[in-house]
Design an enzyme around this catalytic site. Structure first.
Site, PDB file in Angstrom:
ATOM      1  N   CYS A  38       0.936  -1.197  -0.094  1.00 60.26           N
ATOM      2  CA  CYS A  38       0.004  -0.138   0.068  1.00 60.26           C
ATOM      3  C   CYS A  38       0.977   1.286  -0.007  1.00 60.26           C
ATOM      4  CB  CYS A  38      -0.875  -0.233   1.159  1.00 60.26           C
ATOM      5  SG  CYS A  38      -2.306   1.165   1.065  1.00 60.26           S
ATOM      6  N   CYS A  49      -0.049   4.164   1.444  1.00 58.62           N
ATOM      7  CA  CYS A  49      -0.320   5.282   2.449  1.00 58.62           C
ATOM      8  C   CYS A  49       0.789   5.586   3.498  1.00 58.62           C
ATOM      9  CB  CYS A  49      -1.429   4.727   3.424  1.00 58.62           C
ATOM     10  SG  CYS A  49      -1.232   3.168   4.045  1.00 58.62           S
ATOM     11  N   CYS A  93      -4.102   6.199   0.496  1.00 61.93           N
ATOM     12  CA  CYS A  93      -3.588   4.990  -0.019  1.00 61.93           C
ATOM     13  C   CYS A  93      -3.226   5.163  -1.593  1.00 61.93           C
ATOM     14  CB  CYS A  93      -4.642   3.782   0.214  1.00 61.93           C
ATOM     15  SG  CYS A  93      -4.882   3.560   2.144  1.00 61.93           S
ATOM     16  N   LYS A  96     -12.125  -4.732   2.675  1.00 61.59           N
ATOM     17  CA  LYS A  96     -11.474  -4.055   3.737  1.00 61.59           C
ATOM     18  C   LYS A  96     -12.611  -2.865   3.953  1.00 61.59           C
ATOM     19  CE  LYS A  96      -7.420  -1.151   4.956  1.00 61.59           C
ATOM     20  NZ  LYS A  96      -6.014  -1.164   4.501  1.00 61.59           N
ATOM     21  N   ARG A 134      -2.465   3.134  12.716  1.00 60.26           N
ATOM     22  CA  ARG A 134      -2.111   4.503  12.198  1.00 60.26           C
ATOM     23  C   ARG A 134      -0.742   5.190  12.893  1.00 60.26           C
ATOM     24  NH1 ARG A 134      -8.099   5.996   9.870  1.00 60.26           N
ATOM     25  NH2 ARG A 134      -7.920   4.062   8.207  1.00 60.26           N
ATOM     26  N   GLU A 156     -16.993  -7.547  -3.665  1.00 61.37           N
ATOM     27  CA  GLU A 156     -15.350  -7.195  -3.945  1.00 61.37           C
ATOM     28  C   GLU A 156     -14.826  -8.530  -3.672  1.00 61.37           C
ATOM     29  OE1 GLU A 156     -13.386  -4.627  -4.183  1.00 61.37           O
ATOM     30  OE2 GLU A 156     -14.528  -2.912  -3.790  1.00 61.37           O
ATOM     31  N   LYS A 198     -11.305  -7.846   6.432  1.00 64.91           N
ATOM     32  CA  LYS A 198     -10.769  -7.001   7.415  1.00 64.91           C
ATOM     33  C   LYS A 198     -11.571  -5.933   7.857  1.00 64.91           C
ATOM     34  CE  LYS A 198      -6.622  -4.044   7.888  1.00 64.91           C
ATOM     35  NZ  LYS A 198      -5.736  -3.249   7.012  1.00 64.91           N
ATOM     36  N   SER A 227      -5.387  -3.563  14.653  1.00 63.70           N
ATOM     37  CA  SER A 227      -4.717  -3.063  15.869  1.00 63.70           C
ATOM     38  C   SER A 227      -5.976  -2.809  16.923  1.00 63.70           C
ATOM     39  CB  SER A 227      -3.987  -1.833  15.487  1.00 63.70           C
ATOM     40  OG  SER A 227      -4.744  -0.819  14.860  1.00 63.70           O
ATOM     41  N   TYR A 248      -1.867  -9.659  15.826  1.00 59.82           N
ATOM     42  CA  TYR A 248      -1.017  -9.171  16.882  1.00 59.82           C
ATOM     43  C   TYR A 248      -0.670 -10.142  18.181  1.00 59.82           C
ATOM     44  CZ  TYR A 248      -1.477  -5.184  13.720  1.00 59.82           C
ATOM     45  OH  TYR A 248      -1.488  -4.591  12.602  1.00 59.82           O
TER      46      TYR A 248
HETATM   47  C1  PBG Z   1      -2.933   0.352   5.032  1.00 59.55           C
HETATM   48  C2  PBG Z   1      -3.345  -0.439   6.100  1.00 59.55           C
HETATM   49  C3  PBG Z   1      -4.045  -0.192   7.495  1.00 59.55           C
HETATM   50  C4  PBG Z   1      -3.872  -1.516   7.871  1.00 59.55           C
HETATM   51  C5  PBG Z   1      -3.251  -2.421   7.447  1.00 59.55           C
HETATM   52  N1  PBG Z   1      -3.046  -1.796   6.147  1.00 59.55           N
HETATM   53  C6  PBG Z   1      -4.536   0.928   8.031  1.00 59.55           C
HETATM   54  C7  PBG Z   1      -5.463   1.663   7.098  1.00 59.55           C
HETATM   55  O1  PBG Z   1      -6.238   1.298   6.338  1.00 59.55           O
HETATM   56  O2  PBG Z   1      -6.047   2.852   7.705  1.00 59.55           O
HETATM   57  C8  PBG Z   1      -4.640  -1.731   9.447  1.00 59.55           C
HETATM   58  C9  PBG Z   1      -4.267  -2.764  10.146  1.00 59.55           C
HETATM   59  C10 PBG Z   1      -4.723  -2.521  11.621  1.00 59.55           C
HETATM   60  O3  PBG Z   1      -5.263  -1.437  12.032  1.00 59.55           O
HETATM   61  O4  PBG Z   1      -3.952  -3.477  12.432  1.00 59.55           O
HETATM   62  N2  PBG Z   1      -3.573   0.511   3.871  1.00 59.55           N
END
Ligand code: PBG
Length: 345
Positions: A116, A118, A126, A201, A211, A239, A254, A280, A319
């Protein structure tokens, strides 16, 4: 009387009729590697997790391998970002370096790379923005240039494949990304590099702590212009179906806990391996409650992982991977200890 409790009476009976298991081979451990660090930096909102220095990576992977975890998902945090994504395409960038290091030290480990932009773009979205930038449709709508972003992601995927990634995992929710990556990888001779697509996602609040970990906070606006509306389960399935058609090798959903209905529906519809990402915020939430003594971390973490398996997930990005592997080891050594004791009596 019908008595379902009969089979719940002893531990032996309960073990025999247990339907779902979390195994260490299901787990994928996310890792953050940050450029320019000398020592690892703890991530405050994710107890037990850190941003690793490149030099810490081998020891960290040794531990992961010792625990029997077979796969990692690498995120890179670069020192500098830019507006056009050039930082993301450096061969000496933090991600290619980490991938090479991982493969040199642990050729058996399945090394996945989150794909990605971002973390590499100064505005934190992104993908690259169209010229109109945030003016879009008003209210801070952000206009990510889908197809220009695809071209960058294709080059990144080849770079990561060259550096040793077994799997690339596009997480930016760009349209057509799987088809584009497959073509780009094949054309460059990386037919064997697999694509694990973050197919569904959601624009979730549960990514908050990540983040901080990956420095990927959008400077303005939010990600609702490309990530799914959490209200839309059917759109999530659409999707997923598109990514099957585009040639994904495996699908990811996710966040995991808030999307168990989608995991279940996907399991019933698609035959590809299914991953779920316990994000997270799900991790932080359990830790925060456990720290206050409001929840028991071990039983709740294991239960949350079990729920993902029960819903139909095959692989879990979490995690808790390392802790969970330790808990599973303890359980099995406790069992063998008890068995030995019994045979001695
Ligand atoms: C980036 C990305 C994100 C996560 C994984 N890849 C963050 C987002 O889309 O804001 C989130 C992972 C997590 O919260 O553990 N595109």
């Amino acid at each position: 009387m019908i008595r379902p409790r009969r089979l719940r009476r002893t531990d032996g009976l309960r073990r025999l009729v247990r339907e779902t298991h979390v195994r260490v081979s299901d787990l994928i451990c996310p890792l953050f590697v940050r450029e320019g660090l000398v020592h690892g930096q703890p991530i405050a909102s994710m107890p037990g997790q850190q941003q690793l220095a490149l030099t810490d990576l081998p020891a960290c992977l040794d531990e992961i391998a010792r625990l029997g975890i077979g796969a990692v998902l690498v995120f890179g945090v670069p020192e500098k970002t830019d507006e056009r994504g050039e930082v993301a395409l450096r061969e000496t960038g933090i991600v290619p370096q980490a991938l090479r290091r991982a493969k040199e030290n642990h050729p058996q480990l399945v090394v996945m790379a989150d794909l990605c932009l971002c973390g590499f773009l100064s505005h934190g979205h992104c993908g690259v923005l169209t010229a109109r930038k945030e003016k879009g449709g008003g209210h801070g709508d952000v206009d990510v240039d889908n197809d220009a972003t695809l071209r960058l992601l294709g080059d990144m995927a080849v770079l990561y494949a060259q550096a040793g990634a077994d799997v690339v995992a596009p997480s930016g929710m760009m349209d057509g990304v799987v088809r584009h990556l497959r073509a780009a990888l094949d054309e460059a001779g990386w037919q064997r590099t697999a694509i694990l697509s973050y197919a569904a996602k959601l624009a979730s609040g549960f990514y908050g702590p990540f983040r901080d970990a990956a420095h990927s906070v959008p400077r303005f606006g939010d990600r609702r212009g490309y990530q799914l509306d959490p209200a839309n389960g059917r759109e999530a399935l659409r999707e997923l179906r598109l990514d099957v058609q585009e040639g994904a090798d495996a699908l990811m959903i996710k966040p995991a806990g808030p999307c168990l209905d989608i995991v279940r529906a996907a399991r019933e519809r698609f035959d590809l391996p299914l991953a779920a990402y316990q994000v997270s915020g799900e991790y932080a939430m359990l830790h925060a409650a456990a720290r206050r003594g409001w929840l028991d971390l071990r039983s709740c973490a294991l239960e949350s992982l079990l729920a993902i398996k029960r819903a139909g997930g095959d692989m879990i990005v979490t995690y808790f991977a390392r802790e969970c592997a330790r808990w599973l080891q303890e359980e099995s050594s406790l069992l063998s200890f008890l068995r030995k004791q019994e045979s001695m009596e």
